[in-house]
Design an enzyme around this catalytic site. Structure first.
Site, mmCIF file in Angstrom:
data_model
loop_
_atom_site.group_PDB
_atom_site.id
_atom_site.type_symbol
_atom_site.label_atom_id
_atom_site.label_comp_id
_atom_site.label_asym_id
_atom_site.label_seq_id
_atom_site.Cartn_x
_atom_site.Cartn_y
_atom_site.Cartn_z
ATOM 1 N N THR A 180 53.816 8.430 91.726
ATOM 2 C CA THR A 180 55.287 8.548 91.977
ATOM 3 C C THR A 180 56.142 9.421 91.347
ATOM 4 O O THR A 180 57.155 9.324 91.468
ATOM 5 C CB THR A 180 55.750 6.986 91.169
ATOM 6 O OG1 THR A 180 55.402 7.274 89.617
ATOM 7 C CG2 THR A 180 54.995 5.914 91.754
ATOM 8 N N CYS A 216 51.779 12.820 91.003
ATOM 9 C CA CYS A 216 51.073 11.575 90.547
ATOM 10 C C CYS A 216 51.573 10.710 91.867
ATOM 11 O O CYS A 216 51.935 11.058 92.932
ATOM 12 C CB CYS A 216 51.375 11.178 89.353
ATOM 13 S SG CYS A 216 52.720 10.608 88.902
ATOM 14 N N ASP A 267 47.142 14.097 89.570
ATOM 15 C CA ASP A 267 46.150 12.839 89.244
ATOM 16 C C ASP A 267 45.982 12.767 90.864
ATOM 17 O O ASP A 267 46.128 13.332 91.856
ATOM 18 C CB ASP A 267 46.758 11.860 88.772
ATOM 19 C CG ASP A 267 47.687 10.903 89.260
ATOM 20 O OD1 ASP A 267 48.119 11.218 90.535
ATOM 21 O OD2 ASP A 267 47.767 9.646 88.841
ATOM 22 N N HIS A 324 75.612 25.707 80.427
ATOM 23 C CA HIS A 324 74.473 25.303 80.607
ATOM 24 C C HIS A 324 73.364 25.477 79.510
ATOM 25 O O HIS A 324 72.752 24.655 79.243
ATOM 26 C CB HIS A 324 73.801 25.284 81.836
ATOM 27 C CG HIS A 324 74.646 24.645 83.054
ATOM 28 N ND1 HIS A 324 75.142 23.491 83.124
ATOM 29 C CD2 HIS A 324 75.338 25.564 84.187
ATOM 30 C CE1 HIS A 324 75.790 23.487 84.141
ATOM 31 N NE2 HIS A 324 76.202 24.700 84.884
ATOM 32 N N HIS A 362 71.639 24.152 86.924
ATOM 33 C CA HIS A 362 71.927 23.657 85.456
ATOM 34 C C HIS A 362 70.990 23.301 84.460
ATOM 35 O O HIS A 362 71.379 23.470 83.487
ATOM 36 C CB HIS A 362 72.767 22.356 86.045
ATOM 37 C CG HIS A 362 73.971 22.647 87.035
ATOM 38 N ND1 HIS A 362 75.045 21.389 87.088
ATOM 39 C CD2 HIS A 362 74.681 23.539 87.402
ATOM 40 C CE1 HIS A 362 75.969 21.876 87.859
ATOM 41 N NE2 HIS A 362 75.848 23.228 88.026
HETATM 42 C C1 RB5 Z 1 47.798 5.786 89.572
HETATM 43 O O1 RB5 Z 1 47.394 4.762 90.175
HETATM 44 C C2 RB5 Z 1 49.163 5.979 89.224
HETATM 45 O O2 RB5 Z 1 49.814 5.054 88.575
HETATM 46 C C3 RB5 Z 1 49.849 7.307 88.948
HETATM 47 O O3 RB5 Z 1 49.309 8.144 90.277
HETATM 48 C C4 RB5 Z 1 51.496 7.348 89.112
HETATM 49 O O4 RB5 Z 1 52.169 6.839 89.937
HETATM 50 C C5 RB5 Z 1 51.962 6.885 87.496
HETATM 51 O O5 RB5 Z 1 53.197 7.012 87.168
#
Ligand code: RB5
Length: 147
Positions: free
Chosen positions: A69, A67, A10, A135, A100
């Site tokens: 995070t 993304c 994203d 596993h 694993h």
């Molecule tokens: C987008 O602003 C952000 O929420 C997305 O990239 C991500 O971190 C969501 O988990």
């Protein structure tokens, strides 16, 4: 050995995806990038869906999602049948998620400050072999949860 890898991000992971794409292409891997291609806002479940379905239909070795995070996009990916997406943060988890868990997707956050380089984590994952054995029954139990 060169791998076929699908990438999806994203807007929050766009910059990191571009950097990793460059690294993997320089290393000789075959990269298919399903986007996004700029920082315009999109919804990460749509990207996860696109990248995971490309993986399932395209004879890939594995995929990498990005993304902000790594959290949202991995949550979405792990809802898709057959996908085992690992959120990793160092060389140990990069190794273990292959050895694993035989992960078929990795997820990284473009807004995270990692202590290891993302390039090194991905290279570690690539050079590690799934151990199978005990596993395998655990992975079979994960698959059973999909039903
Ligand atoms: C987008 O602003 C952000 O929420 C997305 O990239 C991500 O971190 C969501 O988990």
């Amino acid at each position: 050995m060169n791998k076929k890898i699908v990438l999806g991000t994203d807007h929050g992971g766009f910059e990191l995806k571009e950097r990793i794409k460059n690294h993997l292409e320089k290393s000789g891997h075959i990269i298919i990038d399903v986007g996004v291609y700029n920082e315009d806002s999109v919804d990460y479940p749509d990207v996860a869906n696109k990248a995971c379905n490309e993986y399932k239909s395209g004879n890939y070795d594995f995929g990498i999602l990005f993304c902000g995070t790594a959290i949202g996009i991995s949550m979405a990916a792990n809802k898709i049948k057959g996908i085992r997406c690992a959120v990793i943060h160092d060389l140990f988890t990069a190794e273990m998620c292959k050895a694993h868990n035989n992960a078929n997707f990795l997820a990284f956050g473009g807004r995270i400050e990692y202590n290891a380089s993302v390039e090194n984590m991905i290279d570690k994952f690539i050079e590690t072999t799934y151990e199978g054995g005990r596993h395998e029954q655990r992975l079979n139990k994960i698959t059973a949860l999909e039903k």
